[in-house]
Design a protein around this motif. Structure first.
Motif, PDB file in Angstrom:
ATOM      1  N   GLN A 110       0.839  -1.183   0.000  1.00 38.86           N
ATOM      2  CA  GLN A 110       0.000   0.000   0.000  1.00 38.86           C
ATOM      3  C   GLN A 110       0.878   1.238   0.000  1.00 38.86           C
ATOM      4  OE1 GLN A 110      -2.773  -2.056   3.281  1.00 38.86           O
ATOM      5  NE2 GLN A 110      -3.513  -0.025   2.726  1.00 38.86           N
ATOM      6  N   HIS A 125       0.997   5.591   0.593  1.00 36.78           N
ATOM      7  CA  HIS A 125       0.360   6.814   1.075  1.00 36.78           C
ATOM      8  C   HIS A 125       1.296   7.983   0.817  1.00 36.78           C
ATOM      9  CE1 HIS A 125      -1.874   9.637   3.561  1.00 36.78           C
ATOM     10  NE2 HIS A 125      -0.721   9.964   4.128  1.00 36.78           N
ATOM     11  N   HIS A 140      -1.268  -0.484  -4.216  1.00 33.16           N
ATOM     12  CA  HIS A 140      -2.654  -0.093  -3.974  1.00 33.16           C
ATOM     13  C   HIS A 140      -2.679   1.168  -3.109  1.00 33.16           C
ATOM     14  CE1 HIS A 140      -4.145  -3.800  -5.673  1.00 33.16           C
ATOM     15  NE2 HIS A 140      -3.409  -4.524  -4.839  1.00 33.16           N
ATOM     16  N   ALA A 149      -3.476   3.408   0.014  1.00 34.37           N
ATOM     17  CA  ALA A 149      -3.567   3.044   1.434  1.00 34.37           C
ATOM     18  C   ALA A 149      -4.998   3.262   1.921  1.00 34.37           C
ATOM     19  CB  ALA A 149      -2.599   3.877   2.257  1.00 34.37           C
ATOM     20  N   ALA A 180      -7.635  -2.557   2.783  1.00 32.76           N
ATOM     21  CA  ALA A 180      -6.669  -3.306   1.986  1.00 32.76           C
ATOM     22  C   ALA A 180      -5.952  -4.342   2.841  1.00 32.76           C
ATOM     23  CB  ALA A 180      -5.668  -2.345   1.359  1.00 32.76           C
ATOM     24  N   CYS A 212      -2.730  -5.695   2.159  1.00 31.73           N
ATOM     25  CA  CYS A 212      -1.295  -5.801   1.904  1.00 31.73           C
ATOM     26  C   CYS A 212      -0.529  -5.833   3.217  1.00 31.73           C
ATOM     27  CB  CYS A 212      -0.817  -4.623   1.053  1.00 31.73           C
ATOM     28  SG  CYS A 212      -1.614  -4.540  -0.567  1.00 31.73           S
ATOM     29  N   LEU A 228       3.300  -1.244   4.004  1.00 31.82           N
ATOM     30  CA  LEU A 228       2.817   0.101   3.704  1.00 31.82           C
ATOM     31  C   LEU A 228       4.023   1.005   3.460  1.00 31.82           C
ATOM     32  CD1 LEU A 228       0.634   2.376   3.628  1.00 31.82           C
ATOM     33  CD2 LEU A 228       0.921   2.555   6.119  1.00 31.82           C
TER      34      LEU A 228
END
Length: 571
Positions: free
Chosen positions: A495, A497, A516, A518, A522, A524, A527
Motif C-alpha cells: 500500500q 500513502h 494499492h 492506502a 486493503a 497488503c 505500507l
C-alpha cells in the motif's frame, strides 16, 4: 542604393555540407540517451508509468485508453498520444526487449522527425522571395536552391547545438511529442506555398498531434495564426490566386478539425499561471532563457537588427513572419504555464530558423568570437568529464572521486569497453572537427554553427557513455526501490500513502510490485509512506495496525524518503 535584403552571399559561400557528416552528427546526437539507462525522475518515469499501465490493458477498454491513470491518478499533463505511443511500442515489442527501451523507440523517431521537419522548414523559408540574397551586377550570387540548403544546414546545426534540447529531447514525455508536432506544423506552414499535399498533411498531423499531446490551445493558436497569415500574405491573380484560396481553405479546415477533436475528447484544459511579480521569479525566467536557448538567442538578436528593414513589411517576408509567430506563441506559453522549460522547448525550431538568417550577415569578427568561445567552452567541458571519469576509475586525482562519492553515496564505478570506445571516438572526432574548422571551408555560411553543434554532441555523448552509470544511479529510482525490496522481500502487494506518480511507477517497474492506495480495508502486508506525508497517514489507515520498520532514503536526494511499515494485525 537600398539593398532589398542584408544578405550578400556568393556562390562560394553556400558550398555543400557533406551529407554523410551531417547524418553521422545527427546520429551521434540522437542515439545516446536512449540506451543503457532506466527511466529518470520525475517526468520520465511518470510518463513511463502511464504507458506501462496502458500496455497492460486490452484495446477494448476505451475508457481506460481515453483516461489513463496510475493508481487512480490522472496525469499532470493532459495528453493522450504520447502515452498511447509508448504503450503500443511495448505491446508490439519482442519479448526479449526491455519495456522501458521499447517505450523510447517512438520518441527517438520523433526526435529524428524534429530535426528533419526543422531542416525542411528552414529550406522552404529560405527559398521565399524575401529571403533571397542580393543579386550581383555581374552574377556570382548564391543560387536559390544552394542558398536554401546552406541556410537549412546552418539552422539544423544551431538547433543541435542548443543547450536546452539535449536532455528533454531524450525523455519519453509529452514535451518531446509537443516539440515534434510543433515542428511538423512549422514545416507545413513553411512549405505550403511550394506544394499542397505533403505540407497540408504535415500541418494537419502537427495540429492533431499537438492537440492529443496536451497542447490543444497552442494548436488552435498556431493554426489560426498560420491560416490568417496565409490569407493576407498573397496578392497574386489568376491560377495562383485560386491555388492560394485552396491553401487557405485547407489550413482553416485543418485548424477547425483539430479544435473539434479537442472538444469531442474533452481535452480543453486552461491552466494559466502568470509568473509572480517578484524580481526573483523574473530573474529565474531570464536565466532560463539565456542558458536554455544558447547559442541561438544572440543570433536571434542579430537577425532582428540586420533584417529590421524587412520587419516593417512582414506580409512579404514570410521567412521572418512565420518563425516569429511560433516563437511568440512558445514564449507566451512559457510565461503562462508552470513547466516553463518544457514550454520553451517548443520555441527552438523557430528560434533556430531566425538564428539561421543571421549567418549570411555575420561579420568575420563575430563569427570568430563564436568559434573561440565555443571551442573553449565545450573543450573545457569535455576535459572535465574525462578527468572526473578517470578519477572514478583510478582514484587519481583524488578530489573528483571524493566529490562523486559524497554526491552519490553507495555508487560503485564500472568500466564499459564499448562506452569508452565511443567516448574516445567522439573526442577524436571533436579534435578533427576543430582542425577542419580552422583549416577549411572558411567561407561557408554555416561554418559558425559547426563547433556549437559538434561541441554539444560531444558533451552529450560523453555524458551518456562515460558518466551514464553514475547519472543513472543518481537520477533513477532503481537504488531506492532495490533497498525497499531488500527490507520487504517480494510481497504480493504494497500500500502507498503520499507517494508521487513517479514513485508509484518506480515501485511497479523496478520492484515489480502491485501498488494499492492506502486504505483501512486493503490486505497488503507492507505500507510505503512518503516521509513528508507521514503526519497524515492516519487519514488513510489505522496507525494501530502498522509497525514502523525502516526509513529508506534516495541516495542522491535527502528530501526524498520512504517510511516502511509492516502490518501487525488484520484489517
Amino acid at each position: 542604393m537600398i539593398r532589398p535584403t542584408p544578405a550578400i552571399v556568393a556562390q562560394s559561400a553556400v558550398r555543400r555540407l557533406p551529407r554523410a557528416a551531417l547524418i553521422l552528427l545527427c546520429m551521434a546526437y540522437v542515439l545516446p540517451g536512449y540506451f543503457g539507462r532506466a527511466p529518470w525522475k520525475n517526468a520520465d518515469i511518470t510518463a513511463f508509468g502511464y504507458m506501462a499501465e496502458l500496455a497492460g490493458i486490452g484495446f477494448g477498454n476505451a475508457e481506460a485508453w481515453l483516461n489513463p491513470k496510475v493508481m487512480g491518478m490522472a496525469p499532470e499533463v493532459d495528453a493522450l498520444l504520447p502515452y498511447w505511443l509508448g504503450a503500443w511500442a511495448m505491446k508490439l515489442a519482442p519479448m526479449w526487449m526491455a519495456p522501458d527501451f521499447a517505450a523510447r523507440l517512438p520518441f527517438g523517431l520523433m526526435l529524428v522527425l524534429v530535426l528533419v521537419a526543422t531542416w525542411y522548414g528552414i529550406y522552404h523559408l529560405a527559398r521565399s522571395p524575401g529571403a533571397q540574397p542580393v543579386a550581383f551586377a555581374f552574377g556570382g550570387e548564391a543560387q536559390p536552391a544552394d542558398y536554401a540548403r546552406a541556410m537549412a544546414d546552418g539552422g539544423l546545426l544551431g538547433l543541435i547545438g542548443c543547450l536546452g534540447l539535449a536532455q528533454l529531447s531524450h525523455e519519453t514525455t509529452p514535451a518531446l511529442a509537443q516539440l515534434c508536432f510543433t515542428a511538423l506544423t512549422f514545416y507545413g506552414l513553411s512549405a505550403v506555398n511550394a506544394s499542397m499535399a505533403l505540407p497540408l498533411a504535415a500541418f494537419g498531423a502537427g495540429l492533431a498531434g499537438l492537440t492529443l499531446s496536451g497542447g490543444p490551445s497552442l494548436a488552435a493558436l498556431l493554426g489560426t495564426a498560420g491560416a490568417t497569415y496565409a490569407l493576407i500574405e498573397h496578392d497574386g491573380t489568376g491560377i495562383q490566386a485560386v491555388k492560394h484560396r485552396w491553401r487557405v481553405a485547407g489550413l482553416a479546415l485543418l485548424t477547425a478539425a483539430a479544435a473539434i477533436l479537442a472538444w469531442v475528447l474533452d481535452l480543453w484544459q486552461w491552466r494559466i499561471t502568470p509568473p509572480a511579480a517578484g524580481w526573483r521569479e523574473w530573474r529565474s525566467l531570464g536565466r532560463l532563457f539565456l542558458w536554455f536557448t544558447w547559442p541561438l538567442w544572440p543570433l536571434l538578436l542579430w537577425t532582428l537588427w540586420r533584417w529590421r528593414g524587412q520587419l516593417i513589411d512582414l506580409r512579404r517576408n514570410r521567412h521572418l513572419a512565420l518563425p516569429l509567430i511560433f516563437l511568440l506563441a512558445a514564449v507566451g506559453t512559457t510565461l503562462l504555464t508552470p513547466a516553463s522549460d518544457r514550454s520553451l522547448l517548443l520555441a527552438l525550431p523557430a528560434l533556430a530558423t531566425l538564428a539561421a538568417f543571421a549567418l549570411p550577415t555575420l561579420e568575420r569578427s563575430v563569427s570568430a568570437l563564436i568559434d573561440w568561445f565555443t571551442l573553449l567552452f565545450f573543450s573545457g567541458c569535455a576535459i572535465i568529464i574525462w578527468v572526473i571519469w578517470v578519477s572514478m576509475q583510478t582514484g587519481l586525482p583524488k578530489q573528483p572521486a571524493a566529490n562523486v562519492a559524497k554526491l552519490a553515496p553507495g555508487f560503485e564505478p564500472s568500466l564499459s569497453g564499448l562506452a569508452f570506445a565511443l567516448a574516445l571516438l567522439g573526442t577524436l572526432a571533436w579534435i578533427w572537427l576543430v582542425k577542419w574548422r580552422v583549416g577549411r571551408h572558411r567561407s561557408a555560411i554555416w561554418k559558425s554553427m559547426v563547433l556549437p553543434a559538434g561541441g554539444a554532441t560531444l558533451c552529450w555523448l560523453l555524458l551518456m557513455t562515460l558518466w551514464l552509470p553514475v547519472l543513472d544511479y543518481a537520477r533513477s529510482y532503481a537504488p531506492m526501490v532495490q533497498r525497499v525490496l531488500v527490507l520487504t522481500g517480494k510481497p504480493e502487494c504494497v500500500q502507498a500513502h503520499g507517494l508521487s506518480r513517479g514513485q508509484i511507477a518506480a515501485l511497479q517497474f523496478h520492484g515489480q510490485l502491485t501498488v494499492h492506495p492506502a486504505t483501512s480495508k486493503a490486505k497488503c502486508t507492507w505500507l510505503v509512506v512518503d516521509a513528508a506525508d507521514a503526519a497524515t497517514m492516519g487519514q488513510s489507515v489505522d496507525p494501530e495496525q502498522w509497525e514502523y520498520r525502516a526509513r529508506v532514503r534516495r541516495p542522491t536526494d535527502r528530501t526524498e524518503t520512504f517510511l516502511l511499515y509492516r502490518r501487525i494485525s488484520s484489517p
